[in-house]
Design an enzyme around this catalytic site. Structure first.
Site, PDB file in Angstrom:
ATOM      1  N   ASP A   1       5.035  59.550  37.416  1.00 43.06           N
ATOM      2  CA  ASP A   1       3.809  60.002  36.926  1.00 43.06           C
ATOM      3  C   ASP A   1       2.953  59.169  36.419  1.00 43.06           C
ATOM      4  O   ASP A   1       2.978  58.664  35.343  1.00 43.06           O
ATOM      5  CB  ASP A   1       3.879  61.403  36.437  1.00 43.06           C
ATOM      6  CG  ASP A   1       2.512  61.981  35.877  1.00 43.06           C
ATOM      7  OD1 ASP A   1       1.598  61.544  36.766  1.00 43.06           O
ATOM      8  OD2 ASP A   1       2.392  62.899  35.384  1.00 43.06           O
TER       9      ASP A   1
ATOM     10  N   HIS B   1      -0.383  65.603  31.056  1.00 41.67           N
ATOM     11  CA  HIS B   1       0.296  64.272  31.738  1.00 41.67           C
ATOM     12  C   HIS B   1       0.720  63.324  30.505  1.00 41.67           C
ATOM     13  O   HIS B   1      -0.013  63.278  29.669  1.00 41.67           O
ATOM     14  CB  HIS B   1      -0.397  63.630  32.644  1.00 41.67           C
ATOM     15  CG  HIS B   1      -0.721  64.289  33.831  1.00 41.67           C
ATOM     16  ND1 HIS B   1       0.028  64.503  35.078  1.00 41.67           N
ATOM     17  CD2 HIS B   1      -1.942  65.162  33.916  1.00 41.67           C
ATOM     18  CE1 HIS B   1      -0.378  65.112  35.804  1.00 41.67           C
ATOM     19  NE2 HIS B   1      -1.692  65.732  35.220  1.00 41.67           N
TER      20      HIS B   1
END
Lengths: 558, 558
Positions: free
Chosen positions: A202, A374
């Site tokens: 990610d 994130h």
């Protein structure tokens, strides 16, 4: 500037082929295809939300072209978590073949099934959990817990005869997660020991220095704001953010307020989350919003959708006094959410509207009421160091995010030639511990637009942009087929160009004259005559109005 | 939710009337009208830039309606500084009457005159400076230096028999300004002693806590980035930000690089700034960008426009390889500018494009390369305390900014009933030390669209939005006037709706049938028949395509 497409070679036996179909060079429609020995494993199948240069589009899907003739080869689709950009395109994939098996955690599959139900599809599913192993043909899967802004997210280790791949899905490394479910660094350490040949990671926050603050840090802020609120409290957030909602529920309970959910997706998702045990709601705390109006105003918290200023969502409608609940003086509105780029004007319009009604609006810019889901740069470094992957393919992000992530990998000692900067359709082959780019597919955007999928093209969107910026002018003339003589018209209709069609009276004789000239020169073909009309009015509009609307000329024979 | 309009009473003698025409509830088109004894003084006359819901619009002007029949009463227009949102509408005002006198500082008037030249207007001007007094009828003006993101900005104290008004224009209170020209707090103190009856104060950053950092703090960052840059450096910023450009010039000079200006407005404004002595350029530092290509790559800094991602500006064109200068590996691009809400996607698209080309992109999110030009909350408190105004009218900002500013005023002890939250067209009368709202004018948006001013209406913009989101379907049928029988058609043309007009073949017989039915019922009127067409195709498109395009039916008699 997409890379030039070129075909990959036929896949050699003993090689694993990895092809991201979405999520590289964009934030959304994440989807990656793994191929080994003729079989395909898919990880995630999400949608992308359109930007302002894609007007009218509802959703954007990954381009299924490379797999559409190979549906029978798909052994399964692993869904890492329940966000739209990871599960939203599943209905469109299953429309092509309904019995493709879906694998995911309990919450992920529940949210996917709710979505599929709207498409009247009942899928084949296998619920998996962290620590669980599954074998799909040559693909050995091991699921690993990761922490994200939705519960029950999973990374997946994929073991094949050609090597191992760890795909993180979306994740961060909150060290004090609300549900105690950490991103499982112990397993990362073990997988690192075993050897990770390729790391799909990610990149969303790779260009953010440092560490994402803990979700837990929001609780005290919510608590304080709700404690001091004199009248009603309205909190808006993402309808999938179970932990954020949990903190609102806890703060409400602490201050003797009941909670009413507002907005279809909020009600649906929280019902699912509570049923599955991801959301803990004290007995008797929830109340239907219609009944909530009978409570004293300092005894209620509304939990609603619309934190991105979406015009049809509850919060925008409240700000426009177009909802049963009308905010006013003394009410408190908390936007406990990020501000997704592109939504700024819409969100600020909502904040202004609410402020004008007298509400006290608390948002990211004036209080810590949001943290990202994130991993920031500091967290990613931990991952690279503990895993020591041989090759890295940053996924999930715009090019600058992928680039920043690749640089982090290199900072930890991974050679530049082993960090792959790809885009959608980049074909990566893994063999003998080496991953390399062997092809570039030519993929497009697949637009869902009303009931159509993939019918609207970029040319249509260009038309819409021209129409939206400049409007159109249509000119209709009926001519005698034999003589070319004008029987009726020119009739001119414009929309979005000028307040009054009367402005076009001046050009009508010019068009008639041009057509008569053409007819005298023997032109009879209606298309050729329509081009005469186009040139005449086009030039006139450009000079007179300094605009370039779409010109729609039509010459009809009668 | 604008306030309900109501007419103010006739202006009493001895009363000062203050009416903002723009800049309240929005960031832009700042303009305020002061009336005393039949004469009008105007402060600022700016433009507003359109948002995404105003497609195709070039500029938005203040609504001149309240003054358009009173142009002969205007004694002058004071321009506080040279930004577009304060001077941009001057050409449109002077088009109505060319000899309205303009007052402003040297740089402000030079920039205004350059703009007027494009409109072929040579204005009457009076250059003023801080400390200067001017008397225009009953309006006594005193100009006070303020610091902002453009040099030579002025506040203005307006003395009238009805009381005094201090209007700040845009300002901040950098205590170490690059040019040493402080916001003149000593004069503010003196004016406070004298008594300020009404304070019109910049609200842009009123909701930002603390203090705006000094412009000077950017210099070392620019210096460091430029020192380490291996190849070319491209800096993008606002073309009016003379001090930012000065710091780029200083850093370039310190590292032996020459500077080339790129972009029409950058070249024009910096020529003006240098000519007037606001920009100090070492002898031989500047170079034409065409010649700069002969220099070694580590000897050049390009100073360009396009920091907001504007598609036609230099930086976007570079990112698209649509400019003679093509950025590449090892080049450094610095976006030394704010990111104006609404421009995020465009700016990130440019950043991504440049990153993809190999450039190192330095921007606000990863380095201190921008500070705001407006006073934050902490600075505004200083102003309220030193001035002690009797009444406050926050201007320049969205409603939430005005509200935050009013709260700051109240925090310093100004009573809530003496802080006025207004909007455009709010009429405020000042008499005997008391300012109060006495009316609300009904003002609109005046759109500049191509060559037209005020022709395009909100209805046209609504049409454009529908066209832009949904496209249109036009249906043309030629019928016999006497019998209603169809001679030609239905002809269907759609744009932005479906890839292929063939999709409409199905509905043609339905339209024909509906028209035949109507004809049989005796309907002959073309408009009534066109409504039959509209209903038939509209329903079909909604059901079949789940879209609501604009339907343009046309029944022509022949």
């Amino acid at each position: 500037m997409p890379m030039n497409p070129y075909d990959p070679p036929a896949l050699e036996s003993g090689t694993l082929r990895v092809t991201p179909l979405g999520g590289l060079g964009e934030v959304g429609r994440n989807m990656t295809v793994f191929e080994f020995d003729g079989k395909l494993l898919i990880v995630d199948c999400g949608v992308l939300f359109p930007e302002e240069h894609q007007p009218g589009v509802d959703l954007i899907l990954p381009d299924f072209e490379p797999i559409k003739d190979r549906l029978d080869d798909i052994v399964g689709v692993v869904l890492t978590h329940g966000h739209e950009d990871h599960i939203g395109a599943v209905p469109y994939l299953l429309r092509m073949k309904r019995d493709i098996p879906l694998l995911g955690s309990g919450l992920t599959l529940a949210l996917t099934e709710a979505k599929l139900k709207e498409h009247r599809i009942k899928p084949y599913t296998l619920t998996v959990a962290e620590g669980q192993h599954e074998q799909l043909g040559d693909f050995g899967l091991e699921f690993v817990a990761v922490n994200h802004s939705i519960p029950d997210a999973l990374a997946v280790m994929i073991r094949t005869p050609a090597g191992t791949v760890l795909a993180t899905g979306d994740f961060k490394m909150d060290q004090l997660p609300l549900d105690g479910r950490l991103t499982d660094l112990r397993s990362f350490a073990r997988l690192g020991e075993e050897g990770v040949d390729l790391f799909l990671v990610d990149s969303t926050n790779a260009d953010v220095p440092g560490f994402t603050p803990t979700e837990r840090s929001i609780g005290p802020v919510l608590d304080q704001v709700i404690a001091k609120a004199p009248r009603r409290v309205i909190v808006a957030s993402f309808s999938s953010h179970v932990h954020r909602v949990q903190q609102v529920i806890d703060a409400a309970a602490a201050h003797g307020r009941r909670v009413a959910f507002l907005g279809r997706s909020m009600v649906r998702n929280m019902t699912i989350a509570e049923d599955l045990g991801y959301l803990t709601v004290p007995e008797g705390l929830l109340i239907d919003y219609k009944k909530a109006r009978d409570l004293p105003e300092d005894r209620i918290v509304y939990m609603s959708t619309g934190s991105q200023g979406e015009p049809m969502a509850v919060l925008s409608r409240m700000a426009n006094l177009d909802h049963e609940i009308e905010p006013g003086e003394g009410d408190t509105v908390i936007l406990a959410s990020s501000l997704i780029p592109g939504n700024e004007n819409a969100v600020y319009r909502v904040i202004d509207g609410l402020t004008k009604l007298g509400a006290n609006v608390v948002h990211k810019a004036n209080a810590r009421v949001h943290v990202s889901g994130h991993a920031a740069a500091g967290e990613l470094l931990y991952c690279y160091n503990i895993l020591g992957p041989k090759n890295v393919l940053p996924i999930h992000g715009e090019f600058r995010h992928l680039m920043a992530n690749a640089k982090l990998a290199q900072d930890t000692g991974i050679p530049a030639e082993r960090t792959i900067l790809g885009e959608n359709g980049t074909v990566v082959d893994l063999k003998d511990g080496i991953a390399q780019v062997v092809g570039q597919l030519d993929l497009g955007f697949v637009y869902v637009d009303g009931s159509t999928v993939g019918e609207i093209t970029d040319a249509d969107l260009k038309d819409r942009r021209i129409l939206g910026e400049e409007g159109f002018v249509s000119v209709i003339v009926v001519v005698d087929a034999a003589t070319g003589r004008i029987i009726n018209g020119p009739d001119i209709h414009a929309r979005g160009v000028a307040e009054d069609d009367a402005v076009f009276e001046d050009v009508k004789p010019k068009i008639a004259a041009a057509l008569t000239d053409a007819a005298h020169s023997g032109v009879r073909d209606p298309y050729a005559l329509s081009q005469v009309v186009r040139r005449t009015i086009g030039r006139w509009v450009n000079q007179k109005l300094r605009r370039r609307p779409m010109i729609v000329p039509l010459v009809i024979e009668a």
